[in-house]
Scaffold this active site. Structure first.
Site, PDB file in Angstrom:
ATOM      1  N   SER A   1       0.804  -1.221   0.000  1.00  0.00           N
ATOM      2  CA  SER A   1       0.000   0.000   0.000  1.00  0.00           C
ATOM      3  C   SER A   1       0.838   1.274   0.000  1.00  0.00           C
ATOM      4  CB  SER A   1      -0.936  -0.061   1.206  1.00  0.00           C
ATOM      5  OG  SER A   1      -1.762   1.038   1.263  1.00  0.00           O
TER       6      SER A   1
ATOM      7  N   GLY B   1      -0.710  -1.729  13.366  1.00  0.00           N
ATOM      8  CA  GLY B   1      -0.797  -3.102  12.868  1.00  0.00           C
ATOM      9  C   GLY B   1       0.035  -3.290  11.611  1.00  0.00           C
TER      10      GLY B   1
HETATM   11  C1  LIG Z   1      -3.598   5.794  11.517  1.00  0.00           C
HETATM   12  C2  LIG Z   1      -3.714   5.095  10.231  1.00  0.00           C
HETATM   13  O1  LIG Z   1      -3.907   5.743   9.211  1.00  0.00           O
HETATM   14  N1  LIG Z   1      -3.599   3.753  10.263  1.00  0.00           N
HETATM   15  C3  LIG Z   1      -3.690   2.946   9.048  1.00  0.00           C
HETATM   16  C4  LIG Z   1      -2.603   1.895   9.012  1.00  0.00           C
HETATM   17  O2  LIG Z   1      -2.815   1.012  10.100  1.00  0.00           O
HETATM   18  P1  LIG Z   1      -1.949   0.986  11.426  1.00  0.00           P
HETATM   19  O3  LIG Z   1      -2.483  -0.200  12.162  1.00  0.00           O
HETATM   20  O4  LIG Z   1      -2.211   2.294  12.099  1.00  0.00           O
HETATM   21  O5  LIG Z   1      -0.519   0.870  11.003  1.00  0.00           O
HETATM   22  O6  LIG Z   1      -2.717   1.151   7.808  1.00  0.00           O
HETATM   23  C5  LIG Z   1      -3.956   0.421   7.693  1.00  0.00           C
HETATM   24  C6  LIG Z   1      -3.906  -0.369   6.425  1.00  0.00           C
HETATM   25  O7  LIG Z   1      -3.797   0.442   5.304  1.00  0.00           O
HETATM   26  C7  LIG Z   1      -5.130   1.392   7.749  1.00  0.00           C
HETATM   27  O8  LIG Z   1      -6.318   0.662   7.743  1.00  0.00           O
HETATM   28  C8  LIG Z   1      -5.038   2.260   9.005  1.00  0.00           C
HETATM   29  O9  LIG Z   1      -6.025   3.235   9.010  1.00  0.00           O
HETATM   30 MG   LIG Z   2      -3.621   1.286   0.357  1.00  0.00          MG
END
Ligand SMILES: CC(=O)N[C@H]1[C@@H](OP(=O)(O)O)O[C@H](CO)[C@@H](O)[C@@H]1O
Ligand SMILES: [Mg+2]
Length: 560
Positions: free
Chosen positions: A69, A517
C-alpha cells in the site's frame, strides 16, 4: 491428495521458497507487511492457505493481493480476500500467522493440522485470484503465490498489476455474477460506465470545474486512471501527475498517506491556486483531496472524514428526494476521525455515527448494519455499502415512483453501480466525489467550508515491544501499561478542545495511543484548539509512551 504427493510439495517449498529468517511476522491490520526480502516464504505459504480457504468455502474464489500500500518501495506485503470481496475473516488471521512462522521442517505437519482444524475438503476444486502492485519485488512474490496455489492443486489466475480494489471487485464478481464481470475491463465498464451515465445527465454549473489534478503516488492507481482518462468523453478532464516516470519513487513524498500525515502537498506536481487535487495511495485504495490557497502557500486538506460527510449528505438528500425515508443511513469512523467531523455528522447532518477500531474490516463490518452504511478512515480509505433491502426499495421507486422520485432513484442506482462496495477504492471514490461536487455546483472551497477541522497531529514512537500497549473502547482508552492512560488524561486536560460548542465532557484536548498493525511503532494522535497545542500535546504523549512503554532510540522532544 495422497500424502506422498504432499511430500513432494514440501520438498519443493524448502528448495524454492525457503524460510530464511527467524523474525516473527504477524497477519496485521492489512495482512503481512515487512521488508520484501523477508516475504517470499510467507507469500508461498499464503498461496497454500488461500487454497485451503477456497476449499472451506465450497471452492469459491479467494483473492491474494501482493502490496504494501502506502509503505515505501523496499517493503511489500500480502493479504487474502474472502469470497464476497471482503478482508479475510478474522479467525483465520491467527492461522495465517501460524503457517507463516513455522520452520520449513514443520510446514508439512502444520499444514496437515490446519487442514484438520478448518475441515478443508481436499477433494474439492480451489480457485485463487492473484494481483500485485507496481513494486519491483512484486512479480517474484506473485510467482511464489502461484507456486503455493499449484502445490495444493488449486487453480491460480493472475491479474498482473492491478489496484487492490480491482482485485476485490473481481473476486466478488467471480463468486456473484450479479455484481459484474470479473475482469479489469468489467470493473471499468461498471464503475466508469455508471459515472458517465450520471454525468451525461448533470449540467456543469456554478463553481464546479471539470478539471481535476491527480497525484498518482507513482503507483498503480495513477496508471489505471491513465487508462480510464481516455474513455471519459470530456465528462472529467484528468491531469495526472506522479505516474511513476521521471524518477518518481512510489509513495516517496507523495500520495494520500504523505499528504494526510505531513499535511503538505506532494512533490512532483504543478501547484495551481485553488485547483482541486486528488491524491491516491500506492495501491489505489485510499483517496484524499486538497487545494492550495490563492498564493499557493497554504494547503487545505479534504480527507476521509470530508469524503464521508460529502457522500453521506448527498445520499441522504437523494433518499429523501426519492421518498425512501425508512432506509437507515449511518456513518462509521475510527478514533482518528477529526472531532469536528463527528460533531458535524451528529449535529448538522443528524446521521448516527459509530466509532470502531482501526482497520477497514472493522469499519466495513459495522457499516453492514445500516441500510446505507458510509465508512471512511480519516486517511481516505472507505466506501459505501447498501443492504439488499435498500437496493430493492430504490429499484422499485425507479419503476413506480412519481417523476421526481424516479429521477432521484435512477441517479441513486447509478451511484450504487459506481461504488465498489467490497472495499475502499480511490478510483470509485473519486468518481463519487466528482459527481456530488458537480451535482451541487461546488468547488473545493465550498466543500472545505462545510465545517472547520480541529488542529491535529499524528506521531510515531518506537518501543521495544509495541504490544506492551493495549487499548479498549475503540482504541480511545489505553489499558496497559498501567498508568499511561492517567498520564494521557492529565496531559490532555491542560489543553482546550476548541469545541466550546460541546458539552463539558469534551472541553479538554483529545489524545490516544495504539500499537500500529502495519509498522513496528506505537501511534500517537492528538487534537486541540490550535496547531501549536495539538503538536505539543502529541509530543508530550509521545514522551509518556517512550517513558512508560519501553521507548528505544532518542526520546521524543517537545518544542515550546
Ligand atoms: C492511523 C492510520 O492511518 N492507520 C492505518 C494503518 O494502520 P496501522 O495499524 O495504524 O498501522 O494502515 C492500515 C492499512 O492500510 C489502515 O487501515 C489504518 O487506518
Ligand atoms: Mg492502500
Amino acid at each position: 491428495m495422497p500424502p506422498s504427493s504432499l511430500r513432494v510439495v514440501y520438498a519443493f517449498a524448502r528448495e524454492m521458497h525457503p524460510k530464511t529468517t527467524d523474525v516473527f511476522i504477524e497477519y496485521g491490520t492489512a495482512g503481512f507487511r515487512t521488508k520484501a526480502n523477508l516475504l517470499e516464504h510467507v507469500v508461498y505459504r499464503m498461496g497454500l492457505l488461500a487454497v485451503l480457504r477456497s476449499r472451506c468455502k465450497n471452492g469459491r474464489t479467494i483473492g491474494l493481493m501482493i502490496t504494501a500500500s502506502h509503505n515505501l518501495e523496499p517493503d511489500n506485503g500480502v493479504k487474502l480476500i474472502d469470497p464476497d470481496g471482503e478482508m479475510l475473516e478474522q479467525s483465520w488471521e491467527e492461522i495465517a500467522t501460524r503457517l507463516a512462522n513455522v520452520s520449513d521442517n514443520d510446514l508439512e505437519s502444520t499444514t496437515g493440522e490446519i487442514i484438520k482444524q478448518v475441515n478443508a475438503d481436499m477433494a474439492l476444486k480451489a480457485s485463487v485470484y492473484i494481483g500485485m502492485d507496481t513494486r519491483y519485488t512484486s512479480p517474484r512474490l506473485a510467482a511464489a503465490a502461484v507456486h503455493g496455489v499449484i502445490a495444493l492443486k488449486g487453480t491460480p489466475k493472475e491479474f498482473g498489476i492491478v489496484t487492490t480494489p480491482i482485485l476485490h471487485f473481481c473476486v466478488k464478481c467471480r463468486n456473484d455474477n450479479t455484481y459484474g464481470t470479473p475482469t479489469e475491463e468489467g470493473y471499468y465498464e461498471k464503475i466508469v460506465g455508471a459515472f458517465k451515465n450520471i454525468r451525461q445527465k448533470l449540467p456543469v454549473y456554478g463553481a464546479y470545474s471539470t478539471t481535476l489534478h491527480v497525484d498518482g503516488a507513482n503507483g498503480v492507481g495513477g496508471k489505471k486512471l491513465n487508462i480510464i482518462r481516455k474513455s471519459l468523453d470530456g465528462e472529467l478532464d484528468l491531469v495526472l501527475f506522479n505516474l511513476g516516470g521521471n524518477g518518481g519513487k512510489l509513495n516517496l513524498n507523495c500520495g494520500a498517506d504523505f499528504v494526510k500525515v505531513s499535511q503538505k502537498p506532494p512533490v512532483g506536481m504543478e501547484l495551481t491556486p485553488l485547483q482541486r487535487v486528488a491524491s491516491l495511495d500506492g495501491d489505489g485504495d485510499r483517496l484524499v483531496y486538497f487545494y492550495m490557497d490563492e498564493d499557493c502557500k497554504n494547503m487545505h486538506l479534504l480527507d476521509g472524514d470530508r469524503i464521508a460527510t460529502l457522500l453521506a449528505s448527498f445520499i441522504m438528500d437523494q433518499l429523501k428526494a426519492c421518498g425512501a425515508r425508512d432506509l437507515r443511513i449511518g456513518l462509521v469512523q475510527t478514533a482518528y476521525a477529526n472531532g469536528a467531523s463527528t460533531r458535524y455528522i451528529t449535529d448538522d447532518l443528524k446521521i448516527p455515527v459509530t466509532c470502531v477500531k482501526t482497520g477497514v474490516k472493522h469499519l466495513h463490518h459495522a457499516a453492514l448494519s445500516y441500510d446505507v452504511g458510509v465508512y471512511f478512515e480519516a486517511n481516505g480509505h472507505g466506501t459505501v455499502v447498501y443492504s439488499d433491502t435498500a437496493k430493492s426499495v430504490i429499484r422499485k421507486i425507479a419503476l413506480d415512483g412519481d417523476a421526481e422520485e424516479r429521477k432521484a432513484a435512477e441517479l441513486l442506482l447509478n451511484f450504487i453501480d459506481m461504488t465498489n462496495e467490497t472495499v475502499g477504492d480511490a478510483i470509485s471514490d473519486l468518481f463519487m466525489v466528482e459527481t456530488v461536487l458537480c451535482a451541487r455546483g461546488h468547488d473545493a472551497r465550498h466543500w472545505y467550508n462545510t465545517y472547520k477541522d480541529l488542529p491535529c497531529r499524528q506521531l510515531k514512537v518506537t518501543v521495544e515491544d509495541r504490544n506492551a500497549i493495549s487499548t479498549a473502547d475503540a482504541e480511545r482508552q489505553c489499558t496497559s501499561p498501567a498508568g499511561l492512560q492517567a498520564r494521557i488524561d492529565e496531559l490532555s486536560s491542560a489543553y482546550d478542545s476548541g469545541r466550546a460548542f460541546l458539552s463539558s465532557a469534551y472541553d479538554s484536548g483529545r489524545a490516544f495511543v495504539r500499537p500500529s498493525g502495519t509498522e513496528d511503532v506505537v501511534r500517537v494522535y492528538a487534537e486541540a484548539d490550535s496547531q501549536h497545542s495539538a503538536d505539543k500535546l502529541a509530543a508530550e504523549v509521545a514522551q509518556a509512551v517512550y517513558d512508560m512503554a519501553g521507548g528505544v532510540g532518542d526520546r521524543p522532544t517537545v518544542s515550546e
